[in-house]
Write a protein that holds these residues in place. Sequence first.
Motif, PDB file in Angstrom:
ATOM      1  N   LEU A   1      69.707 116.401  21.271  1.00 21.60           N
ATOM      2  CA  LEU A   1      69.966 116.997  22.583  1.00 21.60           C
ATOM      3  C   LEU A   1      71.381 117.563  22.602  1.00 21.60           C
ATOM      4  O   LEU A   1      72.344 116.848  22.357  1.00 21.60           O
ATOM      5  CB  LEU A   1      69.821 115.961  23.694  1.00 21.60           C
ATOM      6  CG  LEU A   1      68.403 115.528  24.036  1.00 21.60           C
ATOM      7  CD1 LEU A   1      68.437 114.415  25.076  1.00 21.60           C
ATOM      8  CD2 LEU A   1      67.597 116.694  24.544  1.00 21.60           C
ATOM      9  N   SER A   2      71.497 118.831  22.897  1.00 25.24           N
ATOM     10  CA  SER A   2      72.821 119.450  22.990  1.00 25.24           C
ATOM     11  C   SER A   2      73.202 119.602  24.454  1.00 25.24           C
ATOM     12  O   SER A   2      72.349 119.568  25.344  1.00 25.24           O
ATOM     13  CB  SER A   2      72.813 120.820  22.312  1.00 25.24           C
ATOM     14  OG  SER A   2      72.019 121.728  23.047  1.00 25.24           O
ATOM     15  N   SER A   3      74.463 119.786  24.706  1.00 25.68           N
ATOM     16  CA  SER A   3      74.913 119.987  26.087  1.00 25.68           C
ATOM     17  C   SER A   3      74.350 121.293  26.642  1.00 25.68           C
ATOM     18  O   SER A   3      74.050 121.390  27.828  1.00 25.68           O
ATOM     19  CB  SER A   3      76.440 119.988  26.152  1.00 25.68           C
ATOM     20  OG  SER A   3      76.971 121.023  25.350  1.00 25.68           O
ATOM     21  N   LYS A   4      74.179 122.278  25.785  1.00 22.59           N
ATOM     22  CA  LYS A   4      73.596 123.552  26.217  1.00 22.59           C
ATOM     23  C   LYS A   4      72.164 123.348  26.698  1.00 22.59           C
ATOM     24  O   LYS A   4      71.761 123.879  27.730  1.00 22.59           O
ATOM     25  CB  LYS A   4      73.625 124.558  25.068  1.00 22.59           C
ATOM     26  CG  LYS A   4      73.229 125.953  25.464  1.00 22.59           C
ATOM     27  CD  LYS A   4      73.247 126.897  24.276  1.00 22.59           C
ATOM     28  CE  LYS A   4      74.677 127.171  23.864  1.00 22.59           C
ATOM     29  NZ  LYS A   4      74.787 128.229  22.861  1.00 22.59           N
ATOM     30  N   TRP A   5      71.376 122.566  25.947  1.00 22.82           N
ATOM     31  CA  TRP A   5      70.001 122.298  26.348  1.00 22.82           C
ATOM     32  C   TRP A   5      69.961 121.545  27.672  1.00 22.82           C
ATOM     33  O   TRP A   5      69.179 121.872  28.562  1.00 22.82           O
ATOM     34  CB  TRP A   5      69.259 121.508  25.264  1.00 22.82           C
ATOM     35  CG  TRP A   5      67.906 121.063  25.729  1.00 22.82           C
ATOM     36  CD1 TRP A   5      67.540 119.812  26.106  1.00 22.82           C
ATOM     37  CD2 TRP A   5      66.753 121.887  25.895  1.00 22.82           C
ATOM     38  NE1 TRP A   5      66.229 119.801  26.492  1.00 22.82           N
ATOM     39  CE2 TRP A   5      65.719 121.062  26.372  1.00 22.82           C
ATOM     40  CE3 TRP A   5      66.491 123.231  25.691  1.00 22.82           C
ATOM     41  CZ2 TRP A   5      64.438 121.538  26.646  1.00 22.82           C
ATOM     42  CZ3 TRP A   5      65.215 123.709  25.958  1.00 22.82           C
ATOM     43  CH2 TRP A   5      64.210 122.873  26.428  1.00 22.82           C
ATOM     44  N   LYS A   6      70.807 120.519  27.827  1.00 22.00           N
ATOM     45  CA  LYS A   6      70.829 119.742  29.067  1.00 22.00           C
ATOM     46  C   LYS A   6      71.152 120.624  30.265  1.00 22.00           C
ATOM     47  O   LYS A   6      70.629 120.418  31.346  1.00 22.00           O
ATOM     48  CB  LYS A   6      71.848 118.602  28.955  1.00 22.00           C
ATOM     49  CG  LYS A   6      71.419 117.508  27.996  1.00 22.00           C
ATOM     50  CD  LYS A   6      72.497 116.445  27.854  1.00 22.00           C
ATOM     51  CE  LYS A   6      72.086 115.407  26.837  1.00 22.00           C
ATOM     52  NZ  LYS A   6      73.124 114.399  26.604  1.00 22.00           N
ATOM     53  N   ARG A   7      72.013 121.606  30.067  1.00 21.06           N
ATOM     54  CA  ARG A   7      72.425 122.503  31.143  1.00 21.06           C
ATOM     55  C   ARG A   7      71.310 123.489  31.506  1.00 21.06           C
ATOM     56  O   ARG A   7      71.166 123.878  32.659  1.00 21.06           O
ATOM     57  CB  ARG A   7      73.684 123.244  30.705  1.00 21.06           C
ATOM     58  CG  ARG A   7      74.380 124.008  31.783  1.00 21.06           C
ATOM     59  CD  ARG A   7      75.691 124.623  31.313  1.00 21.06           C
ATOM     60  NE  ARG A   7      75.509 125.575  30.218  1.00 21.06           N
ATOM     61  CZ  ARG A   7      75.952 125.406  28.965  1.00 21.06           C
ATOM     62  NH1 ARG A   7      76.620 124.318  28.638  1.00 21.06           N
ATOM     63  NH2 ARG A   7      75.754 126.314  28.039  1.00 21.06           N
ATOM     64  N   ILE A   8      70.487 123.870  30.562  1.00 22.05           N
ATOM     65  CA  ILE A   8      69.511 124.938  30.776  1.00 22.05           C
ATOM     66  C   ILE A   8      68.095 124.418  31.043  1.00 22.05           C
ATOM     67  O   ILE A   8      67.281 125.124  31.628  1.00 22.05           O
ATOM     68  CB  ILE A   8      69.503 125.880  29.546  1.00 22.05           C
ATOM     69  CG1 ILE A   8      70.845 126.580  29.460  1.00 22.05           C
ATOM     70  CG2 ILE A   8      68.413 126.903  29.614  1.00 22.05           C
ATOM     71  CD1 ILE A   8      71.016 127.411  28.219  1.00 22.05           C
ATOM     72  N   LYS A   9      67.787 123.183  30.701  1.00 19.40           N
ATOM     73  CA  LYS A   9      66.403 122.711  30.767  1.00 19.40           C
ATOM     74  C   LYS A   9      65.819 122.722  32.177  1.00 19.40           C
ATOM     75  O   LYS A   9      64.655 123.068  32.345  1.00 19.40           O
ATOM     76  CB  LYS A   9      66.255 121.347  30.119  1.00 19.40           C
ATOM     77  CG  LYS A   9      66.791 120.197  30.913  1.00 19.40           C
ATOM     78  CD  LYS A   9      66.497 118.884  30.234  1.00 19.40           C
ATOM     79  CE  LYS A   9      67.024 117.764  31.096  1.00 19.40           C
ATOM     80  NZ  LYS A   9      66.754 116.470  30.529  1.00 19.40           N
ATOM     81  N   ASP A  10      66.582 122.351  33.203  1.00 17.71           N
ATOM     82  CA  ASP A  10      66.018 122.340  34.554  1.00 17.71           C
ATOM     83  C   ASP A  10      65.658 123.741  35.060  1.00 17.71           C
ATOM     84  O   ASP A  10      64.563 123.926  35.593  1.00 17.71           O
ATOM     85  CB  ASP A  10      66.963 121.617  35.521  1.00 17.71           C
ATOM     86  CG  ASP A  10      66.936 120.105  35.306  1.00 17.71           C
ATOM     87  OD1 ASP A  10      65.884 119.580  34.874  1.00 17.71           O
ATOM     88  OD2 ASP A  10      67.970 119.454  35.556  1.00 17.71           O
ATOM     89  N   PRO A  11      66.538 124.744  34.880  1.00 15.47           N
ATOM     90  CA  PRO A  11      66.118 126.097  35.283  1.00 15.47           C
ATOM     91  C   PRO A  11      64.922 126.628  34.475  1.00 15.47           C
ATOM     92  O   PRO A  11      64.140 127.420  34.982  1.00 15.47           O
ATOM     93  CB  PRO A  11      67.363 126.957  35.035  1.00 15.47           C
ATOM     94  CG  PRO A  11      68.513 126.000  35.084  1.00 15.47           C
ATOM     95  CD  PRO A  11      67.969 124.711  34.556  1.00 15.47           C
ATOM     96  N   LEU A  12      64.760 126.174  33.252  1.00 11.62           N
ATOM     97  CA  LEU A  12      63.617 126.615  32.439  1.00 11.62           C
ATOM     98  C   LEU A  12      62.297 126.141  33.032  1.00 11.62           C
ATOM     99  O   LEU A  12      61.275 126.803  32.881  1.00 11.62           O
ATOM    100  CB  LEU A  12      63.733 126.078  31.009  1.00 11.62           C
ATOM    101  CG  LEU A  12      64.565 126.871  30.026  1.00 11.62           C
ATOM    102  CD1 LEU A  12      64.579 126.164  28.676  1.00 11.62           C
ATOM    103  CD2 LEU A  12      64.071 128.273  29.871  1.00 11.62           C
ATOM    104  N   LYS A  13      62.307 125.000  33.694  1.00 10.60           N
ATOM    105  CA  LYS A  13      61.076 124.449  34.267  1.00 10.60           C
ATOM    106  C   LYS A  13      60.488 125.363  35.330  1.00 10.60           C
ATOM    107  O   LYS A  13      59.278 125.422  35.496  1.00 10.60           O
ATOM    108  CB  LYS A  13      61.335 123.065  34.866  1.00 10.60           C
ATOM    109  CG  LYS A  13      61.567 122.000  33.835  1.00 10.60           C
ATOM    110  CD  LYS A  13      61.782 120.658  34.496  1.00 10.60           C
ATOM    111  CE  LYS A  13      62.007 119.585  33.449  1.00 10.60           C
ATOM    112  NZ  LYS A  13      62.147 118.261  34.056  1.00 10.60           N
ATOM    113  N   THR A  14      61.330 126.070  36.037  1.00  8.50           N
ATOM    114  CA  THR A  14      60.852 126.966  37.093  1.00  8.50           C
ATOM    115  C   THR A  14      60.739 128.408  36.620  1.00  8.50           C
ATOM    116  O   THR A  14      60.265 129.265  37.348  1.00  8.50           O
ATOM    117  CB  THR A  14      61.793 126.925  38.306  1.00  8.50           C
ATOM    118  OG1 THR A  14      63.098 127.348  37.890  1.00  8.50           O
ATOM    119  CG2 THR A  14      61.869 125.528  38.886  1.00  8.50           C
TER     120      THR A  14
END
Length: 135
Positions: free
Chosen positions: A69-82
């Motif tokens: 898990l990268s910090s970039k993924w953690k930052r982007i994963k929630d907006p990706l869900k929508t």
Amino acid sequence: MSAYARRAIAERQRQNQIKSLLSGNNHTLIQMNSAEFVDYIISVKMKQGKSRSEVVDWLDELLEEHNSLSSKWKRIKDPLKTGGGLYPLFDDMKALAIIAAAMQRQGNVFGKFKIKVYNGSPAIIMSSYPASELI
């Protein structure tokens, strides 16, 4: 039947055999950057009946399971869900390899893959046979 006719028939049969062998030995190569690859994975999983949110959760669990898990993924994963976020450009080749290997194990999405770095950015190169199910 004359010798000429027999040779012509044999030559035609040989040419048809060669044509058949060559047509069955085709490969498809696809090269994607990491953002395109994540988009592709989400599309494949959604075609398999999963929601966008389920796919992102699956990716998150997969990366967490392999400590990628990268910090970039953690930052982007929630907006990706929508669907409102940008697809992440992974710098981590290990994370890309984990996702690609998981997709390869789960079905016939692509035959083989490799990850190469071009101009400092990782790219996924997938090869497949015509009989496999690329989207």
